[in-house]
Write an enzyme that holds these catalytic residues in place. Sequence first.
Site, PDB file in Angstrom:
ATOM      1  N   GLU A 117      73.443  14.752  61.200  1.00 60.38           N
ATOM      2  CA  GLU A 117      72.997  15.785  62.154  1.00 60.38           C
ATOM      3  C   GLU A 117      71.790  16.526  61.596  1.00 60.38           C
ATOM      4  O   GLU A 117      71.802  16.864  60.395  1.00 60.38           O
ATOM      5  CB  GLU A 117      74.098  16.830  62.289  1.00 60.38           C
ATOM      6  N   LYS A 119      69.625  19.499  60.377  1.00 54.21           N
ATOM      7  CA  LYS A 119      70.020  20.836  59.920  1.00 54.21           C
ATOM      8  C   LYS A 119      69.022  21.831  60.516  1.00 54.21           C
ATOM      9  O   LYS A 119      67.873  21.920  60.087  1.00 54.21           O
ATOM     10  CB  LYS A 119      70.013  20.906  58.393  1.00 54.21           C
ATOM     11  N   ASP A 121      67.016  25.133  61.469  1.00 53.13           N
ATOM     12  CA  ASP A 121      66.616  26.280  60.662  1.00 53.13           C
ATOM     13  C   ASP A 121      66.937  27.559  61.441  1.00 53.13           C
ATOM     14  O   ASP A 121      66.094  28.105  62.143  1.00 53.13           O
ATOM     15  CB  ASP A 121      65.112  26.169  60.377  1.00 53.13           C
ATOM     16  N   TYR A 229      78.343  22.864  65.476  1.00 51.48           N
ATOM     17  CA  TYR A 229      78.492  21.771  64.507  1.00 51.48           C
ATOM     18  C   TYR A 229      79.907  21.597  63.977  1.00 51.48           C
ATOM     19  O   TYR A 229      80.187  20.651  63.277  1.00 51.48           O
ATOM     20  CB  TYR A 229      77.475  21.861  63.362  1.00 51.48           C
ATOM     21  N   LYS A 318      67.688  17.729  51.983  1.00 56.70           N
ATOM     22  CA  LYS A 318      66.626  18.633  52.430  1.00 56.70           C
ATOM     23  C   LYS A 318      65.291  17.911  52.625  1.00 56.70           C
ATOM     24  O   LYS A 318      64.971  16.962  51.916  1.00 56.70           O
ATOM     25  CB  LYS A 318      66.438  19.747  51.388  1.00 56.70           C
ATOM     26  N   CYS A 412      24.735  34.163  59.383  1.00 58.63           N
ATOM     27  CA  CYS A 412      25.469  32.896  59.538  1.00 58.63           C
ATOM     28  C   CYS A 412      25.359  32.103  58.230  1.00 58.63           C
ATOM     29  O   CYS A 412      24.248  31.901  57.731  1.00 58.63           O
ATOM     30  CB  CYS A 412      24.867  32.107  60.701  1.00 58.63           C
ATOM     31  N   CYS A 415      22.990  28.920  59.163  1.00 59.30           N
ATOM     32  CA  CYS A 415      21.573  28.963  59.560  1.00 59.30           C
ATOM     33  C   CYS A 415      20.919  30.311  59.306  1.00 59.30           C
ATOM     34  O   CYS A 415      19.756  30.495  59.616  1.00 59.30           O
ATOM     35  CB  CYS A 415      21.425  28.571  61.024  1.00 59.30           C
ATOM     36  N   CYS A 430      27.823  33.193  65.530  1.00 60.35           N
ATOM     37  CA  CYS A 430      26.447  33.027  65.067  1.00 60.35           C
ATOM     38  C   CYS A 430      25.563  33.068  66.309  1.00 60.35           C
ATOM     39  O   CYS A 430      25.882  32.446  67.322  1.00 60.35           O
ATOM     40  CB  CYS A 430      26.304  31.676  64.373  1.00 60.35           C
ATOM     41  N   CYS A 436      21.047  26.550  65.067  1.00 67.10           N
ATOM     42  CA  CYS A 436      22.067  26.425  64.010  1.00 67.10           C
ATOM     43  C   CYS A 436      22.578  24.982  63.893  1.00 67.10           C
ATOM     44  O   CYS A 436      23.073  24.412  64.867  1.00 67.10           O
ATOM     45  CB  CYS A 436      23.237  27.355  64.337  1.00 67.10           C
TER      46      CYS A 436
HETATM   47  O1  I6G Z   1      75.007  25.555  57.568  1.00 64.97           O
HETATM   48  C1  I6G Z   1      75.315  24.421  58.186  1.00 64.97           C
HETATM   49  C2  I6G Z   1      74.413  23.809  58.999  1.00 64.97           C
HETATM   50  C3  I6G Z   1      74.732  22.642  59.650  1.00 64.97           C
HETATM   51  C4  I6G Z   1      76.597  23.849  57.989  1.00 64.97           C
HETATM   52  C5  I6G Z   1      76.914  22.649  58.652  1.00 64.97           C
HETATM   53  C6  I6G Z   1      75.953  22.045  59.485  1.00 64.97           C
HETATM   54  O2  I6G Z   1      76.284  20.927  60.086  1.00 64.97           O
HETATM   55  C7  I6G Z   1      75.335  20.283  60.895  1.00 64.97           C
HETATM   56  N1  I6G Z   1      78.135  22.090  58.481  1.00 64.97           N
HETATM   57  C8  I6G Z   1      79.003  22.698  57.682  1.00 64.97           C
HETATM   58  C9  I6G Z   1      80.333  22.073  57.486  1.00 64.97           C
HETATM   59  C10 I6G Z   1      78.696  23.887  57.017  1.00 64.97           C
HETATM   60  N2  I6G Z   1      77.502  24.466  57.177  1.00 64.97           N
HETATM   61  C11 I6G Z   1      79.653  24.533  56.129  1.00 64.97           C
END
Ligand code: I6G
Length: 676
Positions: A117, A119, A121, A229, A318, A412, A415, A430, A436
């Site tokens: 999956e 992750k 942000d 998730y 990561k 500028c 030129c 400019c 130029c």
């Molecule tokens: O912080 C998290 C982001 C995404 C997660 C996570 C996750 O799964 C896609 N899954 C678990 C089991 C945990 N933190 C603890």
Amino acid sequence: MSKPSAGSVKRAEELRSALDEHNYQYYVLDDPGIPDAEYDRLFRELQKLETEYPQLVSDDSPTRRVGSTAETSFDEVVHRLPMLSLDNAFSEEELRDFDRRVRERLGSDNDIEYVCEPKLDGLAVSVHYEQGLLVRAATRGDGYAGEDITANIRTIPSVPLRIRGRDVPDLVEVRGEVYMPRAGFEALNNRLENHGDKTFVNPRNAAAGSLRQKKSTVTARRPLEMCAYSVAVTDDSLLPDTQWESLQQVRQWGFRINPEMRKALGVSECLAAYEELMQKRDALPYEIDGIVFKVNRLDYQATLGFVSRAPRWAIAHKFPAQEELTVIEDVEFQVGRTGAVTPVARLKPVFVGGVTVSNATLHNMDEIRRLDVRIGDTVFVRRAGDVIPKVVKVVIEKRPKTAKSVVLPKQCPVCDSDVIQIEGEVVARCSGGLFCPAQRKEAIRHYASRKALDIEGLGDKWIDILVDHAMVSTVADIYHLTIKDLLRLERMGEKSASNLVAAIDRSRQPVLWRFLYALGIREVGEATAKSLASHFGSLEAVAEADEESLVAVQDVGPIVAGHIRSFFEQPHNLETLDALRDAGVKWQEEEITAGAKPLQGQTWVLTGTLSELTRDEAREKLETLGAKVAGSVSRKTACVVAGEAAGSKLEKAEKLGVQVLDEQALLEMLKEHELF
Ligand code: I6G
């Protein structure tokens, strides 16, 4: 309080369930069932019913998502099961080690099935349901206790207020990530900037700031989403046997799950999924910082258990960070092809978003002031999705005493013409447009374009070649090109060369307004060039006019007057005008018609086909008589000229009682003014 009729009660229920269904289709299935306008109509109908009969309002009504102005206190919530974090793998080797440990603990020689999956942000949250109804939501906090954010979570449209379907367990806890999609983040920052408010550095900070709002009405206007998730229920036997299937269940209950989710057998398929997602990363509508691998079988998960605060059955692999710290070593100014002077930060090279970055745009002086950037500062550099790296924040605590302010250059850097920053405009420019080198190609392209001197055959391709071969540096050089010179160029045939020289020759005696327009003075478009030409009659008069006389011309305000003045104040531009004169270009003087023109203040519309002159010619002649020529008919239209096969505009003119002339009548009027 009046009692709602049975019909109103039924209609409110219908509307609630229709809105809920559409929400589900839109946010969970990514497949809108009805247009937004129709959704809004149903929503307003329900709002109206609920205002009329407050007893119809229910906790799970979609109208409750607008939030409340009551201040949230963010009380502490102790998690029934701790909200753990994930271990990270930063390399292929670390991922292989993880898989080896999993197989050893399970005593398995076979490949393990994982769920992969993205992750997101964002921020981890937990949402609780009792008898299907959302009762509480909390942040992760320190993993053991978080903050109660129920009021804010309820405003997020992808979080169901009531779990969908039958046979829903009495208690359900869904965990997931709250995030802000990129497009929503950009729109929010634009909105904040327009209000003069502080903007957010990245979508994650924007999501965090939005969840922390004390008034949920504010959160309701923030474009947040939640992606589930994991799920826990009081009685595990009510859940399927795998991670994959339990997430499918969660989706049926009305939660959004990540559409990029997939299964992988063994570590090599996990590595392939990592590569594939990394390739897709910039094209996704939200930011991700890695990929999470989870052992699919829930009985295996139970066997593997936890170590300290992380599950042994999951790992986050990561991606390269999209934000890093580095130092601004210098700020230089670049000149774009339209003359915009842009500050660029020269950085101590830093690896960010998968590449080594040593330059970042600072956009303009306003941005430098907003960020308070100085040379020597340590800054956050961000390279995400958009390929151009940006400085997003200064670490003030790390500012050295020797840090130097950034100053917009007066000249500028390319030129040496004056750099002009007009009040009210963010971009500095400019003013040596004709000369130029940074603006050369653009200046020539504009000069030769159809509405300017109309030099047929001198398109982008040949302009590139002529400038790159140093055969043309300014527009004046065009007039020295010979057939022999042109024939030296690859793919230039004899016929094209002689046609081009002939077209250049034909442009030697332009009417004044076209020549003025061709000079490419900022904000002097066709209409302004026409007004200037008929007001002043000669180029010399325009060049010598002071601001006061310039603003007396129709269409010319102080900003345009400023651009005209600075153009004619640049010695290089004047030298180029001399060179054009020397090359035999002779712009015609125009009769001064600064007094009232016969059609001054009138708006005319042309429609249908004219046989004796083209639309452009007719428009030009009407404008010479002072009329403005518009594209649509309104009550304010003074006259419509209807040619052959005129359609809806003619009909509208007749309906509004606007005067209509046929082509013959137009020609007679033009003859009266010696324009035909
Ligand atoms: O912080 C998290 C982001 C995404 C997660 C996570 C996750 O799964 C896609 N899954 C678990 C089991 C945990 N933190 C603890």
